[in-house]
Scaffold this active site. Structure first.
Site, PDB file in Angstrom:
ATOM      1  CE1 TYR A 109      11.640 -14.753  43.930  1.00  0.00           C
ATOM      2  CE2 TYR A 109      12.188 -16.593  45.351  1.00  0.00           C
ATOM      3  CZ  TYR A 109      11.407 -15.497  45.071  1.00  0.00           C
ATOM      4  OH  TYR A 109      10.410 -15.130  45.935  1.00  0.00           O
ATOM      5  CG  HIS A 175       5.808 -15.371  42.522  1.00  0.00           C
ATOM      6  ND1 HIS A 175       7.065 -15.723  42.087  1.00  0.00           N
ATOM      7  CD2 HIS A 175       6.013 -14.523  43.559  1.00  0.00           C
ATOM      8  CE1 HIS A 175       7.981 -15.111  42.817  1.00  0.00           C
ATOM      9  NE2 HIS A 175       7.372 -14.368  43.714  1.00  0.00           N
ATOM     10  CB  SER A 254      10.662  -8.429  52.451  1.00  0.00           C
ATOM     11  OG  SER A 254      11.172  -8.714  51.178  1.00  0.00           O
ATOM     12  N   PRO A 255      10.751 -10.004  55.857  1.00  0.00           N
ATOM     13  CG  PRO A 255      11.412 -11.792  57.209  1.00  0.00           C
ATOM     14  CD  PRO A 255      11.195 -11.405  55.769  1.00  0.00           C
ATOM     15  CG  LEU A 256      14.884  -9.109  58.981  1.00  0.00           C
ATOM     16  CD1 LEU A 256      16.245  -9.794  59.048  1.00  0.00           C
ATOM     17  CD2 LEU A 256      14.534  -8.480  60.321  1.00  0.00           C
ATOM     18  N   GLY A 259      16.526  -6.155  54.227  1.00  0.00           N
ATOM     19  CA  GLY A 259      17.754  -5.805  54.932  1.00  0.00           C
ATOM     20  C   GLY A 259      17.731  -4.452  55.608  1.00  0.00           C
TER      21      GLY A 259
END
Length: 380
Positions: A109, A175, A254-256, A259
Site C-alpha cells: 500500500y 499477500h 472490501s466487505p462493501l 464502496g
C-alpha cells in the site's frame, strides 16, 4: 437513481455514531444458517452477547480483535485521492474511542507509505492494538510480480517493523501465494520469525483450500483474508468452510465492495487511473453498476425500516454468517468509521436474517470482481 442514507449520516455522524456505539440497545450480530426456518410468531432474537470482540484463530494461535477492523489502505493508496496526512493521523488516534483495535495495512500500500502512516498514528497506544501487515510482492509492487522467497519475507518484516515503529507484528499475511516458492517454505519462514519474536501470528490472503491446508500443517494459521461481500460470495463455497473446520479466522476485505455497496458510488463515478484500480474492474463499469443496483435497493429497503444505512445492513449480514468473521471496511472519514463499526450492534432475528438472505440469493451479480494481473494472482 436514489442514493442511500450514507451521505445523511455524514451530517449527523458525530452524535449518532457515538450514541449508537456507546449506548446501543442492540447487540453483536448473531450467527445462523439460512436453512433454519423459525415461526415468525415465536421467533427469538439470536443470542445478543454484549461483546464487541471476536476471536481469530484458536488456542495459542488465537487473537481477540474488535468485531470489525479498519482497512487502512485508502488512507494513502489506491482510492483516487490521498487524504491529508494529519487528518488521517487524527482519525486513527481517535479510533480506539469506538472500540476499534484491529488495523490492516501492507507493504504494497503505497508501496510502504501506508505502514509508515499507521505506525506514526498508533505509536502512543501500540501495545493496546492488533496490527496486521503483509508480504508477497517484488519490491512491494503488485505490478512487478510475486516474491515470497524466505529472504524477501525477512526483508519485508524488517522494513515493516521499522515503518510501524514496533518490535513485533501481530498478524503477518502472505499477500498472494507465490507459485515459485513452496507454501511449506513460506510457512516455515514465518514459523521461524514467530520463534524469534518478530511476528506473533500467521495468515494468508486469497489462498486456495489446498495451499491453506499445506501451510496450516507447518504453521497454524490465525486468519485467512479474502474478498467477501454481498457482491462477492464465492468464499462461502470453500474457504469459509475450511476455516471453520481448521479453526482459522476469516477476514473479509472490501466487505462493501470498494464502496460500491454503500451507494456512495454510482455509474457516473470517476476514478483516477493513476491511483485507483476500480476503473479497470468489470463490476465498476456503468452498465454493470446499474444492473447490480437491485441489491443496494434491497438493502436500503431493509435498513430504512430499522434505522440502518445500506453499509450497516451489508456489514451486519457478514457478521451474522459466522462468529469468526471479522470484516475490515476501509474509510477515510470519521462519520463512516462510526457508521461501519456500529453495524456490530445490530442483531438479526433468525427469521429476519433468513428472509433477507433468501431475497439476496435471488439477485444475480453482474461483472467479475477482478481482471488482468490481479485476477491471476488470486485463488492459488
Amino acid at each position: 437513481m436514489e442514493q442511500n442514507t450514507r451521505r445523511d449520516f455524514l451530517k449527523k455522524g458525530a452524535v449518532f455514531g457515538t450514541t449508537l456505539f456507546g449506548t446501543s440497545t442492540f447487540g453483536i450480530a448473531g450467527c445462523t444458517s439460512s436453512s433454519n426456518n423459525v415461526n415468525a410468531k415465536n421467533e427469538k432474537e439470536l443470542d445478543p452477547k454484549q461483546s464487541k470482540t471476536r476471536t481469530l484463530g484458536t488456542g495459542e494461535h488465537g487473537i481477540a480483535v474488535s468485531a470489525l477492523g479498519l482497512g487502512c489502505m485508502g488512507m494513502s493508496y489506491h482510492r483516487s485521492f490521498i487524504p491529508d496526512k494529519k487528518a488521517m493521523i487524527d482519525l486513527l488516534r481517535k479510533s480506539p474511542e469506538l472500540g476499534l483495535n484491529f488495523y490492516d495495512t501492507a507493504e504494497a500500500y503505497g508501496p510502504l507509505t501506508n505502514e509508515e502512516l499507521l505506525g506514526e498514528a498508533v505509536a502512543p497506544f501500540r501495545q493496546d492494538i492488533i496490527i496486521a501487515t503483509k508480504f508477497g510482492f517484488k519490491n512491494g509492487k503488485p505490478a512487478a510480480g510475486l516474491d515470497s522467497s524466505p529472504a524477501r519475507i525477512r526483508t519485508v518484516v524488517e522494513h515493516a517493523l521499522k515503518s510501524l515503529k514496533t518490535d513485533y507484528i501481530d498478524l503477518l499475511y502472505q499477500h498472494r501465494v507465490d507459485p515459485n516458492v513452496t507454501i511449506e517454505d513460506v510457512a516455515g519462514t514465518v514459523k521461524d520469525l514467530i520463534a524469534e519474536g518478530k511476528v506473533k501470528h500467521f495468515g494468508m490472503c486469497e489462498a486456495s483450500v489446498d495451499n491453506i491446508r499445506k501451510a496450516h500443517a507447518v504453521q497454524p494459521l490465525t486468519a485467512l483474508q479474502s474478498e467477501y461481500s454481498l457482491f462477492t460470495r464465492q468464499p462461502e463455497q470453500d474457504v469459509i468452510k475450511l476455516c471453520e473446520e481448521l479453526g482459522i479466522g476469516f477476514v473479509p476485505y472490501s466487505p462493501l465492495s470498494r464502496g460500491m455497496i454503500t451507494g456512495y458510488l454510482n455509474e457516473r463515478s470517476k476514478y483516477d487511473s493513476n491511483n485507483d484500480n476500480r476503473s479497470t474492474l468489470p463490476r465498476y463499469q456503468p452498465d454493470n453498476v446499474i444492473a447490480n443496483w437491485k441489491l443496494i435497493d434491497l438493502l436500503k429497503e431493509f435498513g430504512d425500516h430499522r434505522g440502518l444505512t445500506v453499509a450497516q445492513v451489508a456489514l451486519a449480514w457478514l457478521l451474522a454468517q459466522k462468529p469468526f468473521i471479522v470484516p475490515i471496511p476501509g474509510t477515510t472519514k470519521w462519520a463512516h468509521l462510526q457508521e461501519n463499526l456500529s453495524a456490530a450492534d445490530y442483531v438479526f432475528s433468525s427469521g429476519e436474517l433468513n428472509n433477507l438472505t433468501a431475497k439476496i440469493d435471488q439477485i444475480p451479480i453482474v461483472g467479475d470482481r477482478l481482471s488482468g494481473l490481479s485476477a491471476e494472482q488470486t485463488q492459488r
